[in-house]
Design an enzyme around this catalytic site. Structure first.
Site, PDB file in Angstrom:
ATOM      1  N   GLU A 128      -6.785   4.771   7.694  1.00  0.00           N
ATOM      2  CA  GLU A 128      -6.640   6.198   7.358  1.00  0.00           C
ATOM      3  C   GLU A 128      -7.899   6.727   6.678  1.00  0.00           C
ATOM      4  O   GLU A 128      -8.292   7.884   6.869  1.00  0.00           O
ATOM      5  CB  GLU A 128      -5.386   6.408   6.484  1.00  0.00           C
TER       6      GLU A 128
ATOM      7  N   ASN B 195       0.869  -1.175   0.000  1.00  0.00           N
ATOM      8  CA  ASN B 195       0.000   0.000   0.000  1.00  0.00           C
ATOM      9  C   ASN B 195       0.908   1.228   0.000  1.00  0.00           C
ATOM     10  O   ASN B 195       1.469   1.591   1.026  1.00  0.00           O
ATOM     11  CB  ASN B 195      -0.883  -0.039   1.259  1.00  0.00           C
TER      12      ASN B 195
ATOM     13  N   SER C 275       3.533  -1.966  10.395  1.00  0.00           N
ATOM     14  CA  SER C 275       4.983  -2.001  10.604  1.00  0.00           C
ATOM     15  C   SER C 275       5.607  -3.362  10.315  1.00  0.00           C
ATOM     16  O   SER C 275       6.513  -3.799  11.035  1.00  0.00           O
ATOM     17  CB  SER C 275       5.332  -1.518  12.017  1.00  0.00           C
TER      18      SER C 275
ATOM     19  N   GLY D 256       5.001   1.349   4.683  1.00  0.00           N
ATOM     20  CA  GLY D 256       6.339   1.916   4.516  1.00  0.00           C
ATOM     21  C   GLY D 256       7.329   1.014   3.800  1.00  0.00           C
ATOM     22  O   GLY D 256       8.048   1.452   2.888  1.00  0.00           O
TER      23      GLY D 256
ATOM     24  N   LYS E  68       0.124   4.219  -0.312  1.00  0.00           N
ATOM     25  CA  LYS E  68      -0.540   5.416   0.237  1.00  0.00           C
ATOM     26  C   LYS E  68      -0.325   6.595  -0.720  1.00  0.00           C
ATOM     27  O   LYS E  68      -0.244   6.373  -1.924  1.00  0.00           O
ATOM     28  CB  LYS E  68      -0.046   5.692   1.659  1.00  0.00           C
TER      29      LYS E  68
ATOM     30  N   GLY F 289       2.547   2.460  10.693  1.00  0.00           N
ATOM     31  CA  GLY F 289       3.499   3.553  10.492  1.00  0.00           C
ATOM     32  C   GLY F 289       4.186   4.020  11.766  1.00  0.00           C
ATOM     33  O   GLY F 289       4.806   5.067  11.795  1.00  0.00           O
TER      34      GLY F 289
ATOM     35  N   GLU G 196      -5.269  -4.858  10.728  1.00  0.00           N
ATOM     36  CA  GLU G 196      -4.247  -3.821  10.911  1.00  0.00           C
ATOM     37  C   GLU G 196      -4.537  -3.045  12.189  1.00  0.00           C
ATOM     38  O   GLU G 196      -5.356  -2.113  12.183  1.00  0.00           O
ATOM     39  CB  GLU G 196      -4.260  -2.853   9.722  1.00  0.00           C
TER      40      GLU G 196
ATOM     41  N   HIS H 110      -9.348   1.111   4.808  1.00  0.00           N
ATOM     42  CA  HIS H 110      -8.085   1.325   5.525  1.00  0.00           C
ATOM     43  C   HIS H 110      -8.325   2.291   6.685  1.00  0.00           C
ATOM     44  O   HIS H 110      -9.157   3.205   6.576  1.00  0.00           O
ATOM     45  CB  HIS H 110      -7.033   1.885   4.562  1.00  0.00           C
TER      46      HIS H 110
HETATM   47  P1  PGA Z   1       2.939   0.376   7.643  1.00  0.00           P
HETATM   48  O1  PGA Z   1       1.469   0.568   7.019  1.00  0.00           O
HETATM   49  O2  PGA Z   1       3.479  -0.921   7.093  1.00  0.00           O
HETATM   50  O3  PGA Z   1       3.707   1.563   7.173  1.00  0.00           O
HETATM   51  O4  PGA Z   1       2.769   0.333   9.119  1.00  0.00           O
HETATM   52  C1  PGA Z   1       0.589  -0.523   6.861  1.00  0.00           C
HETATM   53  C2  PGA Z   1      -0.698  -0.033   6.250  1.00  0.00           C
HETATM   54  O5  PGA Z   1      -1.139   1.077   6.588  1.00  0.00           O
HETATM   55  O6  PGA Z   1      -1.311  -0.734   5.434  1.00  0.00           O
END
Ligand code: PGA
Length: 251
Positions: A97, A9, A212, A234, A11, A173, A167, A95
């Protein structure tokens, strides 16, 4: 046996130059018939380019969101048909976010999953609790409610084709990862909830972990019995890290 899947992803990250370098970098070192389904989800404007770069290879392309409506007067939105038109197979829905920054309700997420599935896109349905919810001891309740609305709205028959991504919001993140046992515990609950509705859905649905995930913690997480791969933020922006995570899912 459920085939592992690793999805990146991106983003709101990327440029034409970065898309080209990243996708060709992943494709160059991805073993053929690697045994893991690999998906990249760039921002909408790079989907077409991504699709051309991956060609008939092993990498699939997915959207990060979609609108519930048929094409029409919905300024700024993207319809399922458009994602299909540029060659997407998958779409991330709900998601955290989207839920927290763009006020997507459980109901709206359910409608989006429904719209995606009805068109033949494979939804990756995200669920997960916030830090406060975990501290309040309501993780199971929150995840059950989020997935429950999806099952109610879109129907259990979207599974096992559809995927679920657990998640924990506090792990996204932040560099904080759920421990293998914390993640497995919730994954088992998700599978039990699917099983209440359909044994076939429970047995076949791939439940991804996200939050993460890095090359050095991926193998431990993916070795858990109910974790079938990952949704990677990330670490999906660096070819070597993303490839390391794919390798962990494959072995
Ligand atoms: P992250 O994000 O690996 O940066 O923690 C995961 C996600 O939001 O799908």
């Amino acid at each position: 046996m459920r085939r592992p899947l690793v999805a990146g992803n991106w983003k709101m990250n990327g440029s034409r130059e970065m898309t080209k370098a990243l996708v060709t970098g992943i494709a160059a070192d991805l073993p053929s018939q690697c045994g893991t389904d690999v998906v990249v989800c760039p921002p909408y404007v790079y989907l077409d380019m991504c699709r051309e770069l991956v060609g008939e290879g092993e990498i699939s392309v997915g959207g990060q969101d979609l609108d519930v409506h048929e094409p029409g007067a919905f300024t700024g939105e993207i319809a399922a048909d458009m994602l299909l038109d540029v060659g997407c197979r998958y779409v991330i829905v709900g998601h955290s976010e989207r839920r927290s920054l763009y006020a997507e309700t459980d109901q709206r997420v359910g409608q989006k999953v429904s719209a995606a599935s009805a068109k033949g896109l494979i939804p990756i349905v995200c669920v997960g609790e916030t830090r406060e919810e975990r501290e309040d001891g309501v993780t199971a309740e929150v995840v059950r409610r989020q997935l429950g609305v999806v099952i109610e709205t879109a129907g259990i028959n979207i599974f096992p084709k559809a995927l679920v991504a657990y998640e924990p919001v506090w792990a996204i993140g932040t560099g904080l990862t759920a421990s293998e046992s914390q993640a497995q515990e919730v994954h088992a609950l998700i599978r039990a909830q699917l099983s209440d509705a359909s044994e076939q859905a429970a047995a076949g649905t791939r439940v991804l972990y996200g939050g993460s995930v890095k090359p050095d913690n991926a193998a431990g997480l993916f070795s858990q019995p109910d974790i079938d791969g990952g949704l990677i933020g990330g670490a999906s922006l660096k070819a070597a890290d993303f490839l390391g995570i794919i390798k962990a899912a494959t072995s």
